[in-house]
Design a protein around this motif. Structure first.
Motif, PDB file in Angstrom:
ATOM      1  N   UNK A 284       0.815  -1.219   0.000  1.00 20.99           N
ATOM      2  CA  UNK A 284       0.000   0.000   0.000  1.00 20.99           C
ATOM      3  C   UNK A 284       0.847   1.267   0.000  1.00 20.99           C
ATOM      4  N   UNK A 285       2.040   1.233   0.590  1.00 21.83           N
ATOM      5  CA  UNK A 285       2.889   2.421   0.612  1.00 21.83           C
ATOM      6  C   UNK A 285       3.731   2.563  -0.653  1.00 21.83           C
ATOM      7  N   UNK A 286       3.967   1.466  -1.318  1.00 22.03           N
ATOM      8  CA  UNK A 286       4.727   1.518  -2.566  1.00 22.03           C
ATOM      9  C   UNK A 286       3.822   2.058  -3.670  1.00 22.03           C
ATOM     10  N   UNK A 287       4.398   2.178  -4.862  1.00 24.68           N
ATOM     11  CA  UNK A 287       3.602   2.627  -6.007  1.00 24.68           C
ATOM     12  C   UNK A 287       2.996   1.450  -6.769  1.00 24.68           C
ATOM     13  N   UNK A 288       2.933   0.295  -6.121  1.00 24.44           N
ATOM     14  CA  UNK A 288       2.389  -0.914  -6.759  1.00 24.44           C
ATOM     15  C   UNK A 288       1.006  -0.677  -7.351  1.00 24.44           C
ATOM     16  N   UNK A 289       0.072  -0.194  -6.532  1.00 28.31           N
ATOM     17  CA  UNK A 289      -1.301  -0.025  -7.009  1.00 28.31           C
ATOM     18  C   UNK A 289      -1.383   1.005  -8.137  1.00 28.31           C
ATOM     19  N   UNK A 290      -0.588   2.029  -8.077  1.00 23.12           N
ATOM     20  CA  UNK A 290      -0.613   3.064  -9.103  1.00 23.12           C
ATOM     21  C   UNK A 290      -0.227   2.506 -10.468  1.00 23.12           C
ATOM     22  N   UNK A 291       0.894   1.783 -10.511  1.00 26.45           N
ATOM     23  CA  UNK A 291       1.412   1.347 -11.805  1.00 26.45           C
ATOM     24  C   UNK A 291       0.792   0.037 -12.276  1.00 26.45           C
ATOM     25  N   UNK A 292       0.472  -0.857 -11.352  1.00 25.47           N
ATOM     26  CA  UNK A 292      -0.233  -2.075 -11.757  1.00 25.47           C
ATOM     27  C   UNK A 292      -1.605  -1.725 -12.320  1.00 25.47           C
ATOM     28  N   UNK A 293      -2.298  -0.808 -11.642  1.00 25.29           N
ATOM     29  CA  UNK A 293      -3.624  -0.410 -12.116  1.00 25.29           C
ATOM     30  C   UNK A 293      -3.555   0.307 -13.458  1.00 25.29           C
ATOM     31  N   UNK A 294      -2.560   1.167 -13.635  1.00 27.30           N
ATOM     32  CA  UNK A 294      -2.451   1.863 -14.917  1.00 27.30           C
ATOM     33  C   UNK A 294      -2.276   0.858 -16.057  1.00 27.30           C
ATOM     34  N   UNK A 295      -1.440  -0.151 -15.855  1.00 29.36           N
ATOM     35  CA  UNK A 295      -1.231  -1.146 -16.906  1.00 29.36           C
ATOM     36  C   UNK A 295      -2.499  -1.959 -17.155  1.00 29.36           C
ATOM     37  N   UNK A 296      -3.112  -2.434 -16.089  1.00 25.91           N
ATOM     38  CA  UNK A 296      -4.304  -3.275 -16.238  1.00 25.91           C
ATOM     39  C   UNK A 296      -5.428  -2.510 -16.928  1.00 25.91           C
ATOM     40  N   UNK A 297      -5.664  -1.277 -16.505  1.00 23.76           N
ATOM     41  CA  UNK A 297      -6.762  -0.503 -17.071  1.00 23.76           C
ATOM     42  C   UNK A 297      -6.483  -0.122 -18.525  1.00 23.76           C
ATOM     43  N   UNK A 298      -5.226   0.102 -18.862  1.00 25.13           N
ATOM     44  CA  UNK A 298      -4.876   0.344 -20.261  1.00 25.13           C
ATOM     45  C   UNK A 298      -5.251  -0.859 -21.113  1.00 25.13           C
ATOM     46  N   UNK A 299      -4.908  -2.054 -20.619  1.00 20.43           N
ATOM     47  CA  UNK A 299      -5.283  -3.278 -21.341  1.00 20.43           C
ATOM     48  C   UNK A 299      -6.798  -3.442 -21.418  1.00 20.43           C
ATOM     49  N   UNK A 346      -7.419  11.083 -16.363  1.00 17.51           N
ATOM     50  CA  UNK A 346      -7.469  11.942 -15.184  1.00 17.51           C
ATOM     51  C   UNK A 346      -6.366  11.567 -14.202  1.00 17.51           C
ATOM     52  N   UNK A 347      -6.115  10.272 -14.058  1.00 13.87           N
ATOM     53  CA  UNK A 347      -5.069   9.838 -13.127  1.00 13.87           C
ATOM     54  C   UNK A 347      -3.702  10.363 -13.553  1.00 13.87           C
ATOM     55  N   UNK A 348      -3.473  10.441 -14.853  1.00 11.79           N
ATOM     56  CA  UNK A 348      -2.202  10.961 -15.358  1.00 11.79           C
ATOM     57  C   UNK A 348      -2.139  12.483 -15.214  1.00 11.79           C
ATOM     58  N   UNK A 349      -3.254  13.136 -15.491  1.00  9.48           N
ATOM     59  CA  UNK A 349      -3.290  14.596 -15.405  1.00  9.48           C
ATOM     60  C   UNK A 349      -3.049  15.080 -13.975  1.00  9.48           C
ATOM     61  N   UNK A 350      -3.548  14.328 -12.995  1.00  5.21           N
ATOM     62  CA  UNK A 350      -3.404  14.716 -11.588  1.00  5.21           C
ATOM     63  C   UNK A 350      -2.263  13.970 -10.899  1.00  5.21           C
ATOM     64  N   UNK A 351      -1.338  13.442 -11.665  1.00  4.26           N
ATOM     65  CA  UNK A 351      -0.196  12.722 -11.102  1.00  4.26           C
ATOM     66  C   UNK A 351       0.668  13.654 -10.251  1.00  4.26           C
ATOM     67  N   UNK A 352       1.334  13.087  -9.264  1.00  2.60           N
ATOM     68  CA  UNK A 352       2.226  13.865  -8.390  1.00  2.60           C
ATOM     69  C   UNK A 352       3.496  13.065  -8.116  1.00  2.60           C
ATOM     70  N   UNK A 353       4.557  13.777  -7.787  1.00  2.00           N
ATOM     71  CA  UNK A 353       5.798  13.127  -7.392  1.00  2.00           C
ATOM     72  C   UNK A 353       5.649  12.530  -5.997  1.00  2.00           C
ATOM     73  N   UNK A 362      -2.521   9.543 -10.204  1.00  2.00           N
ATOM     74  CA  UNK A 362      -3.440   9.701  -9.070  1.00  2.00           C
ATOM     75  C   UNK A 362      -4.201   8.397  -8.859  1.00  2.00           C
ATOM     76  N   UNK A 363      -4.146   7.884  -7.644  1.00  2.00           N
ATOM     77  CA  UNK A 363      -4.721   6.562  -7.374  1.00  2.00           C
ATOM     78  C   UNK A 363      -6.246   6.572  -7.314  1.00  2.00           C
ATOM     79  N   UNK A 364      -6.857   7.691  -6.928  1.00  2.00           N
ATOM     80  CA  UNK A 364      -8.315   7.709  -6.744  1.00  2.00           C
ATOM     81  C   UNK A 364      -9.075   7.361  -8.021  1.00  2.00           C
ATOM     82  N   UNK A 365      -8.847   8.032  -9.158  1.00  2.00           N
ATOM     83  CA  UNK A 365      -9.582   7.633 -10.361  1.00  2.00           C
ATOM     84  C   UNK A 365      -9.252   6.213 -10.825  1.00  2.00           C
ATOM     85  N   UNK A 366      -8.015   5.761 -10.573  1.00  2.00           N
ATOM     86  CA  UNK A 366      -7.671   4.380 -10.913  1.00  2.00           C
ATOM     87  C   UNK A 366      -8.456   3.403 -10.041  1.00  2.00           C
ATOM     88  N   UNK A 367      -8.608   3.742  -8.763  1.00  4.64           N
ATOM     89  CA  UNK A 367      -9.373   2.880  -7.859  1.00  4.64           C
ATOM     90  C   UNK A 367     -10.839   2.840  -8.260  1.00  4.64           C
TER      91      UNK A 367
END
Length: 482
Positions: A284-299, A346-353, A362-367
């Motif tokens: 949950x603290x890593x960027x796992x959910x952010x990047x795994x979700x981005x890949x899955x949702x793209x597919x 939206x998740x990409x537009x609202x991305x943050x470091x 941004x994890x919220x729209x991905x979730x």
């Protein structure tokens, strides 16, 4: 080495000689020639070949920061929003080649490993944690363009929240010993998709209500490690004919039970172990959910595009586009498609470091999207079944069109604007996606891809920032004055 091609991938998988069991027999010989795996491995090889397409070079690869070689863009650690878009566009190329049907195309676990390495500093200074191992392995995998499966689900002996295993012989994989060489794992884990068909297996624990200390670990080992066994389910390939089985003959991803029969994991492959805080919180603290979700949702977006195209082709083939209920059903697919696209963008537009300098979508729209798709995908399958109706039932085979009965088929099975053979191809595609063993596995796979949908909804409820909206209503009612 840099980004590999398909020939290298096939040769590497054949040379591993992994211990794979299928239909009660140990698989012998070249795995790439086995009928249960041949179609999938040929498709994966074609994906790797795309990395060397001159027209896609800049879309598929980037220059390694260490070797200077061109390497897979799925390993890119993004520092800017532009990097996030680059990653998505790369993933779209692979997803379009498989029409979104391959849930474990290489970019999925490449992205997972990249996210772990980008968050490795979370492990710094923590007991039994080795962030340097994680970083070194990420770089090794990136430069060698390794392929992965992964596993983290315990066998379903007892799914009660309060189940504690009480067995002399471990069922769920656990550490039974550690020595100067590494940790020793015994037991089993579930559902390694493409298990035995990749270079490596990535293993990590996820948060549980009750955690046995010996079940807390994360590591990666070669798929041919001594004592590692992959026990396959039955195949969902109906046959080798791409006419009869247009999807399963190409994209069937085997799932397997992974047995660790006293498997030694060398210390330099261990990322953490025996640390409850890390086991509960690293994911949950890593960027796992952010990047795994981005890949899955793209597919899944690409898959929805394919479903929309197929649905409209069915409509045109039998000329039912004037019916309003059909228009409504096709519109459901369109709405789902555009909703998913908007949420990912939206998740990409609202991305943050993040705190370590990497750009996270941004994890919220991905979730939100991960809560939507498991509900709408089964509906998409149902829509195709409803549109196809009885036409999905009586479908002749490729061989029938090569027999003396062909003239009758040509006459009686023609479409409004299509020849009978083309009409049957279209309907067999819809059948393979929605009604075959492959198709029903696709529905179940997407329904549970992110886990229990009810649990996902609960997570969204707890994590969504609702307080500002509650405050606004309270202010309107002057509740804050009491």
């Amino acid at each position: 080495m840099g980004a590999i091609n398909g020939k290298t991938f096939i040769e590497r998988i054949n040379q591993l000689n992994n211990e794979i069991w299928f239909n009660g027999e140990k698989v012998e010989g070249k795995i790439s020639e086995h009928p249960a795996f041949k179609g999938l491995l040929q498709t994966k090889a074609a994906l790797y070949d795309l990395q060397h397409d001159p027209n896609l070079r800049n879309d598929m690869t980037f220059t390694s920061p260490t070797s200077g070689e061109r390497i897979s863009l799925s390993y890119l650690q993004p520092k800017t929003k532009e990097d996030l878009v680059k990653r998505r566009k790369m993933m779209e190329h692979w997803a379009r080649y498989t029409n979104g049907m391959m849930g474990r195309s290489p970019d999925y676990l490449n992205s997972v490993l990249m996210s772990f390495a980008s968050s490795a500093d979370f492990l710094n200074g923590k007991e039994n944690c080795f962030p340097q191992h994680l970083q070194a392995f990420y770089e090794y995998a990136r430069e060698k363009d390794l392929s992965f499966t992964h596993t983290f689900i315990s066998p379903q002996v007892n799914r009660s929240q309060y189940y504690m295993e009480d067995s002399n012989e471990p069922i769920a994989a656990k550490i039974i010993e550690k020595n100067e060489e590494g940790i020793i794992i015994k037991g089993a884990l579930l559902l390694a998709t493409q298990g035995g068909l990749t270079d490596e297996i990535l293993v990590f624990s996820t948060a549980k209500f009750f955690f046995d200390e010996d079940e807390m670990f994360a590591f990666s080992i070669p798929s041919n490690t001594k004592g590692l066994k992959f026990i396959c389910r039955d195949t969902f390939i109906g046959g080798a004919s791409s006419f009869n089985y247009p999807l399963s003959s190409r994209y069937e991803e085997m799932d397997s039970l992974v047995v660790f029969d006293t498997v030694l994991v060398p210390w330099d492959r261990v990322f953490y172990y025996h640390n409850n805080d890390v086991a509960q919180n690293f994911i949950s603290h890593s960027s796992f959910n952010h990047f795994a979700n981005q890949q899955v949702l793209t597919r899944q977006i690409v898959k929805t595009e394919f479903i929309l195209g197929l649905a409209e082709l069915l409509v045109d083939t039998i000329n039912i586009g004037e019916y309003q209920h059909v228009q409504e059903k096709i519109s459901e697919i369109i709405i789902g498609l555009e909703t998913m696209k908007a949420l990912v963008e939206k998740s990409e537009h609202h991305a943050t470091l993040d705190e370590w300098g990497y750009m996270r979508p941004d994890l919220t729209p991905l979730t939100v999207a991960t809560n939507i798709f498991p509900k709408i995908y089964p509906r998409f399958s149902e829509i195709l079944q409803i549109i196809g109706a009885s036409g999905l039932i009586a479908l002749p085979t490729e061989k029938a069109f090569q027999s003396p009965i062909k003239p009758a088929l040509d006459h009686y099975l023609q479409g409004t604007k299509t020849l009978a053979e083309d009409r049957v191809k279209i309907f067999r595609l819809a059948w393979d996606l929605t009604m075959s063993a492959f198709g029903t596995r696709q529905t179940q796979y997407e329904r549970y891809f992110f886990g229990d949908p009810v649990r996902l909804s609960g997570h969204l409820y707890k994590s969504y920032p609702k307080n500002d909206y509650v405050k606004r209503v309270s202010q309107f009612l002057h509740l804050d004055k009491h």
